[in-house]
Scaffold this motif. Structure first.
Motif, PDB file in Angstrom:
ATOM      1  N   PHE A 184     -52.564   1.885 -42.473  1.00 44.27           N
ATOM      2  CA  PHE A 184     -52.049   1.732 -41.107  1.00 44.27           C
ATOM      3  C   PHE A 184     -52.517   2.920 -40.262  1.00 44.27           C
ATOM      4  N   PRO A 185     -53.794   2.937 -39.885  1.00 50.40           N
ATOM      5  CA  PRO A 185     -54.339   4.094 -39.169  1.00 50.40           C
ATOM      6  C   PRO A 185     -53.681   4.341 -37.810  1.00 50.40           C
ATOM      7  N   ASP A 186     -53.050   3.317 -37.227  1.00 49.57           N
ATOM      8  CA  ASP A 186     -52.421   3.491 -35.911  1.00 49.57           C
ATOM      9  C   ASP A 186     -50.954   3.892 -36.000  1.00 49.57           C
ATOM     10  N   LEU A 187     -50.425   3.995 -37.219  1.00 49.72           N
ATOM     11  CA  LEU A 187     -49.018   4.348 -37.374  1.00 49.72           C
ATOM     12  C   LEU A 187     -48.827   5.833 -37.026  1.00 49.72           C
ATOM     13  N   PRO A 188     -47.984   6.149 -36.048  1.00 48.48           N
ATOM     14  CA  PRO A 188     -47.790   7.554 -35.652  1.00 48.48           C
ATOM     15  C   PRO A 188     -46.878   8.270 -36.641  1.00 48.48           C
ATOM     16  N   PRO A 189     -46.757   9.592 -36.506  1.00 49.42           N
ATOM     17  CA  PRO A 189     -45.849  10.324 -37.396  1.00 49.42           C
ATOM     18  C   PRO A 189     -44.421   9.778 -37.368  1.00 49.42           C
ATOM     19  N   SER A 190     -43.948   9.344 -36.200  1.00 55.41           N
ATOM     20  CA  SER A 190     -42.600   8.781 -36.123  1.00 55.41           C
ATOM     21  C   SER A 190     -42.493   7.497 -36.944  1.00 55.41           C
ATOM     22  N   GLY A 191     -43.605   6.784 -37.085  1.00 52.84           N
ATOM     23  CA  GLY A 191     -43.617   5.580 -37.912  1.00 52.84           C
ATOM     24  C   GLY A 191     -43.478   5.913 -39.388  1.00 52.84           C
ATOM     25  N   VAL A 192     -44.102   7.012 -39.812  1.00 54.43           N
ATOM     26  CA  VAL A 192     -43.961   7.451 -41.198  1.00 54.43           C
ATOM     27  C   VAL A 192     -42.515   7.865 -41.455  1.00 54.43           C
ATOM     28  N   ALA A 193     -41.921   8.567 -40.476  1.00 61.12           N
ATOM     29  CA  ALA A 193     -40.508   8.953 -40.609  1.00 61.12           C
ATOM     30  C   ALA A 193     -39.616   7.721 -40.694  1.00 61.12           C
ATOM     31  N   LEU A 194     -39.932   6.711 -39.896  1.00 60.06           N
ATOM     32  CA  LEU A 194     -39.156   5.472 -39.938  1.00 60.06           C
ATOM     33  C   LEU A 194     -39.285   4.805 -41.303  1.00 60.06           C
ATOM     34  N   THR A 216     -44.388  15.466 -36.568  1.00 61.41           N
ATOM     35  CA  THR A 216     -45.830  15.689 -36.561  1.00 61.41           C
ATOM     36  C   THR A 216     -46.363  15.418 -37.964  1.00 61.41           C
ATOM     37  N   TRP A 217     -47.679  15.335 -38.082  1.00 62.11           N
ATOM     38  CA  TRP A 217     -48.277  15.061 -39.396  1.00 62.11           C
ATOM     39  C   TRP A 217     -47.948  16.169 -40.391  1.00 62.11           C
ATOM     40  N   ASP A 218     -47.715  17.378 -39.886  1.00 60.42           N
ATOM     41  CA  ASP A 218     -47.408  18.497 -40.782  1.00 60.42           C
ATOM     42  C   ASP A 218     -46.053  18.345 -41.464  1.00 60.42           C
ATOM     43  N   ASP A 219     -45.243  17.404 -41.012  1.00 64.11           N
ATOM     44  CA  ASP A 219     -43.923  17.199 -41.607  1.00 64.11           C
ATOM     45  C   ASP A 219     -43.975  16.392 -42.899  1.00 64.11           C
ATOM     46  N   PHE A 220     -45.159  15.883 -43.271  1.00 59.56           N
ATOM     47  CA  PHE A 220     -45.234  14.957 -44.401  1.00 59.56           C
ATOM     48  C   PHE A 220     -46.257  15.413 -45.440  1.00 59.56           C
ATOM     49  N   ASP A 221     -46.024  14.963 -46.649  1.00 56.14           N
ATOM     50  CA  ASP A 221     -46.915  15.297 -47.761  1.00 56.14           C
ATOM     51  C   ASP A 221     -48.297  14.689 -47.533  1.00 56.14           C
ATOM     52  N   PRO A 222     -49.371  15.464 -47.694  1.00 56.41           N
ATOM     53  CA  PRO A 222     -50.709  14.919 -47.481  1.00 56.41           C
ATOM     54  C   PRO A 222     -51.025  13.722 -48.379  1.00 56.41           C
TER      55      PRO A 222
END
Length: 236
Positions: free
Chosen positions: A179-189, A163-169
């Motif tokens: 990349f506004p369409d990148l989901p939280p899993s994309g940030v993790a990737l 989720t977005w809460d898993d990452f630094d703001p």
């Protein structure tokens, strides 16, 4: 004695600042990040300690300038490699970005250690960071690798959903604006890709691979090939 013209004075000042920076990196190479002090630099350059304060008021000002230079050079190198690669060949883009990252790190080991190694003792970065624009460009470049993968990376690994809460703001602000369409899993990737690319390069820059392999470049290319396949891009 004739006064220096403004143009010549500006050029001499720029040359002295460049020498101060190169001397700081040389001191770091021989003595680690703690060796960067204005007094030590002045001594190496044959300047009085008071004279060097005319160029940098504090040691932290110098370190901030160094980090900005180094980070910008890295962002320029990987950005140029990404832009020069074909947009419709994502595997080639990953390969180009990663290869440029490793090449830059090996050509600039002190700079790499300055931004990714042990911090300079006591250094306090300015609000927003020492090189916010360059850091954003590097972060966005890594996110671009994940965005290029899209749905081709296959099923997510077992485990809890991100989720977005898993990452630094601050990280999200950099990545989601590009990349506004990148989901939280994309940030993790993106972070997982970063770990793949960064790990072997860090070991190589710090000399930890020398006793294990005579072909670190071959090892890195093998890791890249595996990464490219895992992203769904085929053999690369």
């Amino acid at each position: 004695m004739h006064a220096l013209s403004p143009v010549r004075a500006k050029r001499l000042r720029a040359e002295t600042i460049a020498e101060i920076k190169s001397t700081a990196l040389a001191l770091m190479r021989s003595g680690g990040p703690g060796a960067i002090t204005l007094r030590a630099i002045a001594r190496e350059m044959g300047m009085t300690p008071n004279a060097i304060y005319g160029y940098f008021a504090t040691r932290d000002d110098l370190v901030t300038a160094l980090i900005a230079d180094v980070y910008t050079a890295l962002a320029d190198a990987v950005g140029a490699a990404w832009t020069a690669s074909a947009e419709d060949e994502p595997a080639a883009r990953v390969l180009a970005w990663a290869t440029a990252f490793r090449a830059w790190a090996l050509d600039n080991p002190e700079g790499f250690k300055l931004i990714y190694g042990d911090p300079v003792p006591g250094y306090v970065a300015p609000e927003g960071g020492a090189a916010p624009d360059a850091a954003r460009r590097v972060c966005v470049g890594i996110a671009a690798l994940a965005a290029a993968a899209g749905d081709r990376a296959g099923s997510p690994a077992p485990g809890p959903a991100f989720t977005w809460d898993d990452f630094d703001p601050g990280l999200l602000a950099k990545v989601r604006s590009a990349f506004p369409d990148l989901p939280p899993s994309g940030v993790a990737l993106a972070l997982r890709i970063w770990g793949h690319l960064h790990g072997l390069v860090t070991l190589e820059v710090h000399g930890h691979l020398r006793a294990q392999t005579l072909a670190p470049g071959k090892l890195f290319r093998s890791e890249l090939a595996q990464l490219i396949r895992s992203l769904g891009f085929g053999a690369g």
